[in-house]
Enzyme design. Structure first.
Site, PDB file in Angstrom:
ATOM      1  N   ARG A  14     -12.648  -1.461  -3.734  1.00 54.63           N
ATOM      2  CA  ARG A  14     -13.142  -1.796  -4.970  1.00 54.63           C
ATOM      3  C   ARG A  14     -14.801  -2.225  -5.484  1.00 54.63           C
ATOM      4  NH1 ARG A  14      -9.221  -2.108  -9.293  1.00 54.63           N
ATOM      5  NH2 ARG A  14      -7.402  -2.809  -7.470  1.00 54.63           N
ATOM      6  N   LEU A  64      -2.238 -12.481   1.426  1.00 52.47           N
ATOM      7  CA  LEU A  64      -1.097 -12.035   0.882  1.00 52.47           C
ATOM      8  C   LEU A  64      -0.233 -12.023   1.816  1.00 52.47           C
ATOM      9  CD1 LEU A  64      -0.112  -9.806  -0.754  1.00 52.47           C
ATOM     10  CD2 LEU A  64      -0.731  -8.134   0.188  1.00 52.47           C
ATOM     11  N   ASN A 118       3.151 -12.425   7.170  1.00 52.16           N
ATOM     12  CA  ASN A 118       4.403 -12.615   6.783  1.00 52.16           C
ATOM     13  C   ASN A 118       5.044 -14.499   7.593  1.00 52.16           C
ATOM     14  OD1 ASN A 118       5.279 -10.733   4.675  1.00 52.16           O
ATOM     15  ND2 ASN A 118       4.154  -9.600   6.055  1.00 52.16           N
ATOM     16  N   LYS A 170      11.686  -5.944   7.052  1.00 49.32           N
ATOM     17  CA  LYS A 170      11.154  -6.621   8.351  1.00 49.32           C
ATOM     18  C   LYS A 170       9.563  -7.873   7.663  1.00 49.32           C
ATOM     19  CE  LYS A 170       6.531  -5.306   8.962  1.00 49.32           C
ATOM     20  NZ  LYS A 170       4.979  -5.946   9.044  1.00 49.32           N
ATOM     21  N   ALA A 181      -3.832  -5.464  11.941  1.00 50.74           N
ATOM     22  CA  ALA A 181      -5.152  -4.554  12.132  1.00 50.74           C
ATOM     23  C   ALA A 181      -6.455  -4.721  12.792  1.00 50.74           C
ATOM     24  CB  ALA A 181      -5.686  -4.741  10.617  1.00 50.74           C
TER      25      ALA A 181
END
Length: 332
Positions: free
Chosen positions: A38, A279, A258, A193, A142
């Site tokens: 984007r 995030l 997380n 998860k 990643a």
């Protein structure tokens, strides 16, 4: 649309770390790759430095062509959408407006849409009617994919031939893809998860140690299985890469966003402070997962505790105390 294993041109939607990593994986599998981001600055940086800003230090080959124009993906034989679940609807609406419907759309998102309770393939199907959908999930950071370290994931589609063809086209020596038809099972593993990883991070942040983490992960996985079975997921899927495999990875390393989020919560930070500007999909998934479980009569106390902590309804120590005060019961 290419119907066999030779999906020659792959479009990647999302210029973050995971999108760039998947672009590298597709290029290593011998595919041409068009990577959409984007942000024009991200595209310019890739074109100038042959390196994705969110995946620094890893060179992107010339086979990966970056663009900020979605129309440039029109000739792609398959699309992989690597955007967060909560932004997947917006991305699909934008793609549906400018791209033909021939190419299958593979989601790499791991979560549940908070406003609707929809999983990724359902979001795609409802916003972009007529496209074939698939889901890609499994234990994969990643950076590991980007560096070419051995990684194995699952690609599932209701059309078994499509799943196999996509898996064969994207598979390489370092990025092994298993194909499956249990779409919902793969999606549930990827979503749940993340919530368990937050819980594991909280336990370590509180200083409870490795034994407590192991117990929490085991009981949390039992919750995941109950939820999966309520949605018709196959037990073998939940025990596989996209279920147990991803739980093991995400609950064991601060490299997981997380887990890192939960670790910060356990160390006393507020939910707003814990994100650190990064995030954590599980923070969005926990409330809707707990809500769905309650509505369906599925017992998920760990997920419910994480949701309550994130909502500010309870503190981490009170939540742990409540879990430890639950009645003793048979394990199975």
């Amino acid at each position: 649309m290419t119907t066999g294993p030779a999906f020659a041109e792959i479009g990647i939607v999302g210029g973050g770390a995971y999108g760039a990593a998947l672009a590298l994986a597709a290029a290593r599998a011998g595919r041409g790759v068009r990577l959409w981001a984007r942000d024009g600055a991200t595209v310019a940086a890739i074109q100038r430095n042959r390196e994705a800003p969110r995946l620094p230090g890893i060179a992107l080959p010339e086979a990966i062509r970056a663009t900020d124009n979605l129309s440039d993906l029109a000739a792609c034989d398959a699309l992989i959408v690597a955007v967060p679940t909560q932004h997947l609807r917006e991305a699909c609406v934008a793609m549906a407006a400018v791209l033909p419907r021939g190419a299958p759309v593979v989601s790499a998102a791991k979560g549940i849409e908070r406003a609707t309770g929809l999983f990724a393939t359902d979001i795609i199907a409802r916003t972009w009617t007529g496209v074939a959908t698939a889901i890609l999930s499994g234990p994969s950071f990643a950076e590991d994919i980007g560096r070419g370290l051995p990684t194995a994931v699952t690609l599932a589609a209701a059309d078994a031939a499509l799943a196999r063809g996509l898996a064969e086209s994207l598979n390489s020596s370092a990025f092994r893809i298993y194909h499956a038809s249990d779409v919902r099972g793969v999606e549930i593993g990827g979503a749940a998860k993340n919530v368990l990883a937050i819980a594991a991070g909280i336990a370590i942040g509180l200083g409870f140690g490795e034994s407590a983490r192991a117990a929490l992960v085991a009981r949390g996985f039992a919750e995941l299985r109950r939820f999966g079975e309520a949605h018709g997921a196959e037990p073998e899927t939940l025990m596989g890469l996209s279920g147990l495999g991803d739980v093991v990875l995400s609950c064991a390393s601060p490299q997981s966003r997380n887990f890192a989020y939960g670790l910060a919560l356990g160390q006393g930070r507020t939910p707003a402070e814990a994100s650190g500007g990064r995030l954590a999909e599980g923070a969005f998934t926990a409330p809707i997962l707990a809500e769905m479980a309650r509505a369906e009569g599925v017992d998920m106390p760990i997920a419910a505790a994480v949701a309550a902590i994130i909502a500010g309804q309870t503190g981490v120590r009170d939540a742990v105390a409540a879990l430890l005060a639950r009645p003793i019961r048979a394990e199975i």
